[in-house]
Motif scaffolding. Sequence first.
Motif, PDB file in Angstrom:
ATOM      1  N   ARG A 193     -33.913   1.643 -34.194  1.00 45.54           N
ATOM      2  CA  ARG A 193     -34.996   1.645 -33.356  1.00 45.54           C
ATOM      3  C   ARG A 193     -34.277   2.228 -32.115  1.00 45.54           C
ATOM      4  NH1 ARG A 193     -39.304  -1.910 -33.964  1.00 45.54           N
ATOM      5  NH2 ARG A 193     -38.910  -3.047 -35.445  1.00 45.54           N
ATOM      6  N   TRP A 194     -35.498   2.580 -31.232  1.00 49.25           N
ATOM      7  CA  TRP A 194     -34.643   4.140 -30.160  1.00 49.25           C
ATOM      8  C   TRP A 194     -34.922   2.334 -29.072  1.00 49.25           C
ATOM      9  CZ3 TRP A 194     -38.126   8.243 -29.448  1.00 49.25           C
ATOM     10  CH2 TRP A 194     -38.740   8.941 -30.094  1.00 49.25           C
ATOM     11  N   THR A 195     -33.956   2.768 -28.100  1.00 49.51           N
ATOM     12  CA  THR A 195     -33.631   1.587 -26.769  1.00 49.51           C
ATOM     13  C   THR A 195     -35.154   2.586 -25.699  1.00 49.51           C
ATOM     14  OG1 THR A 195     -32.956   3.419 -25.403  1.00 49.51           O
ATOM     15  CG2 THR A 195     -31.353   1.846 -26.656  1.00 49.51           C
ATOM     16  N   ALA A 196     -35.291   1.498 -24.870  1.00 48.30           N
ATOM     17  CA  ALA A 196     -36.766   1.560 -24.001  1.00 48.30           C
ATOM     18  C   ALA A 196     -36.549   2.846 -22.997  1.00 48.30           C
ATOM     19  CB  ALA A 196     -36.809   0.650 -22.941  1.00 48.30           C
ATOM     20  N   ASP A 197     -35.333   2.959 -22.344  1.00 53.32           N
ATOM     21  CA  ASP A 197     -34.583   4.100 -21.828  1.00 53.32           C
ATOM     22  C   ASP A 197     -34.753   5.592 -22.493  1.00 53.32           C
ATOM     23  OD1 ASP A 197     -33.790   3.189 -20.248  1.00 53.32           O
ATOM     24  OD2 ASP A 197     -31.550   3.383 -20.459  1.00 53.32           O
ATOM     25  N   SER A 257     -46.747   8.357 -15.373  1.00 49.89           N
ATOM     26  CA  SER A 257     -46.389   8.167 -16.790  1.00 49.89           C
ATOM     27  C   SER A 257     -45.848   6.785 -17.643  1.00 49.89           C
ATOM     28  CB  SER A 257     -47.327   9.075 -17.845  1.00 49.89           C
ATOM     29  OG  SER A 257     -47.820  10.293 -17.191  1.00 49.89           O
ATOM     30  N   ARG A 258     -44.172   7.141 -16.797  1.00 49.99           N
ATOM     31  CA  ARG A 258     -43.454   6.496 -16.812  1.00 49.99           C
ATOM     32  C   ARG A 258     -44.073   4.645 -16.535  1.00 49.99           C
ATOM     33  NH1 ARG A 258     -40.202   8.951 -14.270  1.00 49.99           N
ATOM     34  NH2 ARG A 258     -39.845  10.503 -16.136  1.00 49.99           N
ATOM     35  N   LYS A 259     -44.632   4.296 -15.433  1.00 44.62           N
ATOM     36  CA  LYS A 259     -44.473   3.202 -15.132  1.00 44.62           C
ATOM     37  C   LYS A 259     -46.161   2.811 -15.353  1.00 44.62           C
ATOM     38  CE  LYS A 259     -46.237   1.109 -10.251  1.00 44.62           C
ATOM     39  NZ  LYS A 259     -46.148   1.782  -9.024  1.00 44.62           N
ATOM     40  N   ALA A 260     -47.335   4.068 -15.568  1.00 42.64           N
ATOM     41  CA  ALA A 260     -48.337   3.081 -16.452  1.00 42.64           C
ATOM     42  C   ALA A 260     -48.278   2.884 -18.306  1.00 42.64           C
ATOM     43  CB  ALA A 260     -49.720   3.913 -16.218  1.00 42.64           C
ATOM     44  N   GLY A 261     -47.248   3.520 -17.880  1.00 37.40           N
ATOM     45  CA  GLY A 261     -46.279   3.928 -19.696  1.00 37.40           C
ATOM     46  C   GLY A 261     -45.737   1.346 -20.097  1.00 37.40           C
ATOM     47  N   SER A 262     -45.061   1.267 -18.850  1.00 35.18           N
ATOM     48  CA  SER A 262     -44.007   0.514 -19.488  1.00 35.18           C
ATOM     49  C   SER A 262     -44.838  -1.210 -18.472  1.00 35.18           C
ATOM     50  CB  SER A 262     -43.446   0.624 -17.564  1.00 35.18           C
ATOM     51  OG  SER A 262     -42.321   1.610 -17.393  1.00 35.18           O
ATOM     52  N   GLY A 315     -46.868   2.822 -24.095  1.00 39.00           N
ATOM     53  CA  GLY A 315     -46.853   1.380 -23.770  1.00 39.00           C
ATOM     54  C   GLY A 315     -46.080   1.048 -25.532  1.00 39.00           C
ATOM     55  N   LEU A 316     -47.309   1.773 -26.418  1.00 36.46           N
ATOM     56  CA  LEU A 316     -46.151   1.456 -27.710  1.00 36.46           C
ATOM     57  C   LEU A 316     -45.144   1.295 -28.790  1.00 36.46           C
ATOM     58  CD1 LEU A 316     -47.979   0.613 -30.772  1.00 36.46           C
ATOM     59  CD2 LEU A 316     -48.302   3.254 -31.140  1.00 36.46           C
ATOM     60  N   LEU A 317     -44.953   2.910 -28.159  1.00 36.50           N
ATOM     61  CA  LEU A 317     -43.238   2.934 -28.354  1.00 36.50           C
ATOM     62  C   LEU A 317     -42.168   1.484 -27.686  1.00 36.50           C
ATOM     63  CD1 LEU A 317     -42.661   6.696 -28.914  1.00 36.50           C
ATOM     64  CD2 LEU A 317     -42.765   4.994 -30.490  1.00 36.50           C
ATOM     65  N   LEU A 318     -42.210   1.277 -26.333  1.00 37.95           N
ATOM     66  CA  LEU A 318     -41.926   0.169 -25.769  1.00 37.95           C
ATOM     67  C   LEU A 318     -42.168  -0.753 -26.625  1.00 37.95           C
ATOM     68  CD1 LEU A 318     -42.489   1.334 -21.976  1.00 37.95           C
ATOM     69  CD2 LEU A 318     -40.224   1.779 -23.444  1.00 37.95           C
ATOM     70  N   LEU A 319     -43.305  -1.345 -26.679  1.00 35.24           N
ATOM     71  CA  LEU A 319     -43.543  -2.067 -27.997  1.00 35.24           C
ATOM     72  C   LEU A 319     -42.721  -2.858 -29.579  1.00 35.24           C
ATOM     73  CD1 LEU A 319     -45.008  -5.269 -27.805  1.00 35.24           C
ATOM     74  CD2 LEU A 319     -47.216  -4.108 -28.934  1.00 35.24           C
ATOM     75  N   GLY A 375     -22.913   0.149 -24.163  1.00 38.86           N
ATOM     76  CA  GLY A 375     -23.739  -0.231 -22.879  1.00 38.86           C
ATOM     77  C   GLY A 375     -24.907   1.533 -24.019  1.00 38.86           C
ATOM     78  N   ASP A 376     -26.503   1.570 -23.140  1.00 37.93           N
ATOM     79  CA  ASP A 376     -26.458   2.743 -23.738  1.00 37.93           C
ATOM     80  C   ASP A 376     -26.786   3.962 -22.540  1.00 37.93           C
ATOM     81  OD1 ASP A 376     -28.109   2.036 -26.424  1.00 37.93           O
ATOM     82  OD2 ASP A 376     -29.161   0.526 -24.909  1.00 37.93           O
ATOM     83  N   PRO A 377     -27.118   5.103 -22.518  1.00 39.09           N
ATOM     84  CA  PRO A 377     -27.658   6.252 -22.202  1.00 39.09           C
ATOM     85  C   PRO A 377     -28.384   5.432 -21.135  1.00 39.09           C
ATOM     86  CG  PRO A 377     -28.294   6.661 -23.979  1.00 39.09           C
ATOM     87  CD  PRO A 377     -27.303   5.401 -24.158  1.00 39.09           C
ATOM     88  N   VAL A 378     -28.089   6.154 -19.644  1.00 37.46           N
ATOM     89  CA  VAL A 378     -29.149   6.333 -18.374  1.00 37.46           C
ATOM     90  C   VAL A 378     -29.827   7.051 -17.731  1.00 37.46           C
ATOM     91  CG1 VAL A 378     -29.718   5.055 -16.262  1.00 37.46           C
ATOM     92  CG2 VAL A 378     -28.500   3.737 -17.298  1.00 37.46           C
ATOM     93  N   THR A 379     -31.249   7.628 -17.830  1.00 42.41           N
ATOM     94  CA  THR A 379     -31.092   8.734 -17.689  1.00 42.41           C
ATOM     95  C   THR A 379     -31.434   9.195 -16.300  1.00 42.41           C
ATOM     96  OG1 THR A 379     -33.833   8.255 -18.562  1.00 42.41           O
ATOM     97  CG2 THR A 379     -32.205   9.494 -20.229  1.00 42.41           C
ATOM     98  N   LEU A 380     -31.239  10.273 -16.027  1.00 44.54           N
ATOM     99  CA  LEU A 380     -31.169  10.028 -14.315  1.00 44.54           C
ATOM    100  C   LEU A 380     -31.971  11.075 -13.390  1.00 44.54           C
ATOM    101  CD1 LEU A 380     -26.908   9.768 -13.801  1.00 44.54           C
ATOM    102  CD2 LEU A 380     -29.410   7.487 -13.207  1.00 44.54           C
ATOM    103  N   CYS A 381     -32.645  12.027 -14.624  1.00 45.82           N
ATOM    104  CA  CYS A 381     -33.933  13.171 -13.333  1.00 45.82           C
ATOM    105  C   CYS A 381     -35.026  12.953 -14.161  1.00 45.82           C
ATOM    106  CB  CYS A 381     -32.919  13.969 -14.409  1.00 45.82           C
ATOM    107  SG  CYS A 381     -32.631  13.949 -16.264  1.00 45.82           S
TER     108      CYS A 381
END
Length: 453
Positions: free
Chosen positions: A7-11, A22-27, A87-91, A447-453
């Motif tokens: 599975r993917w991570t949330a990031d 879109s990022r905020k609404a999807g969360s 949202g579906l992928l985050l779930l 730990g998983d990578p954290v995107t900054l851009c």
Amino acid sequence: MTEQGVRWTADQVLALAPDAASRKAGSRLGTAGPWSGTGSGEGTVWGLCKGSGSRPYQTVVDLADVTGPAYKCSCPSRKFPCKHALGLLLLWTEGDGSVPQPAEPPDWAAQWLSGRRERAEKKEAGDGGSASGAADPGAARRRAERRAERVTAGAAELEQRLADLLRGGLATAEQAGYALWEETAARMVDAQAPGLAARVRELGAIPASGPGWPARLLEESALLHLLDQGWLRHDRLPDALAATVRSRLGLPAQPDGPPLRDRWLVLAQYDTADAKLTTRRTWLHGADSGLTRLLLSYGAAGRAPELSLPVGLVLDADLSVFPGAGQARAALGEQYAPPVPAALRPPGATTAEAAARYGEALREDPWLDSVPVTLDGVVPVQDTEAGGGWQLADAQADSALPLTEAFRSRPGLWRLVALSGGAPVRVFGECGHRGFTPLTAWPEGPGDPVTLC
């Protein structure tokens, strides 16, 4: 996703978002509440999301496509992916049973998947068939010659404009305003030299850029003059440098040399946009070769490019580089498996080594804005003696790299500071004459990578 247990991570999911909204609404939709009929199987995730209407939105995501995820949603949004797909992928990433697997897709999802794969097969067959019918090489050569003549005329005209600027003095640039530069840029577009047009527009904006603008204008004018002269004398240049000049002018080129197969780790992905085009930059690192390569993909204004590779995935594929001295850009070739998450990290360098790499790269490409670099063992600190600017300090040496002004105004700065917490981190980004722009970071331990851009 080749195995249902991966599975993917949330990031990684949020890195797909076309914008912050879109990022905020999807969360907000990444919880089980609004969803029903969810499931996943064979690299596909689907579900029904309750909206404002009487009928729920049908959302399906194909994760098995080697070119990146594909999305289908019955909502009216023109963003890809939309908030429902995010949202579906985050779930799905939660792995708590809210998205059962393996499962059989409903008819509406199965029909879309079947149609997609049929079209892909037809396209592949069509591409194979068209390869045998080569275009007329003589016509292509004549088109290239006509374009070269127009570019040469445009470069000569621009040289005269730069000479007039120096004769009249740099102060005249502030008095003339932006209109004159825009007119010159339009002339470069007519000459089919988009690279020259872009640099001319940048020159026009410098007089309004604040204190010290005359020095910056002189520097950029010198680089533009160098590019002009490089084209006007390109027949005398080494092949690699001549190819670099052509690429800086915006002339088309094809990948050169044999393809390189590797396990390519996705280091960063981000979009830049103007009124007509969205450009997506994807940085990849070869796990076996140690090379760092750049993929460019494009979409019409307001539309995300199709190629989408979230940070942290590894792609088993061929890459072919474009011609040019020190060229990092590559084209994606054959892909041998869908991208999958991995715990790989690129090797790091010191801040001094990063600066030296940029200096060495400038010898091959004087117009290079930055080079890709991974810094290891650096700490984000605020320089209170230099106006409060931020920098990445080497934890083992008395050296540091300033962060670019553009990055200091982004939320990614605070994500980087929070990830570090005063401890060393590993950071991938672009190092150039304006400073260092962090794009992705990893904590010192697991730990998983954290995107900054």
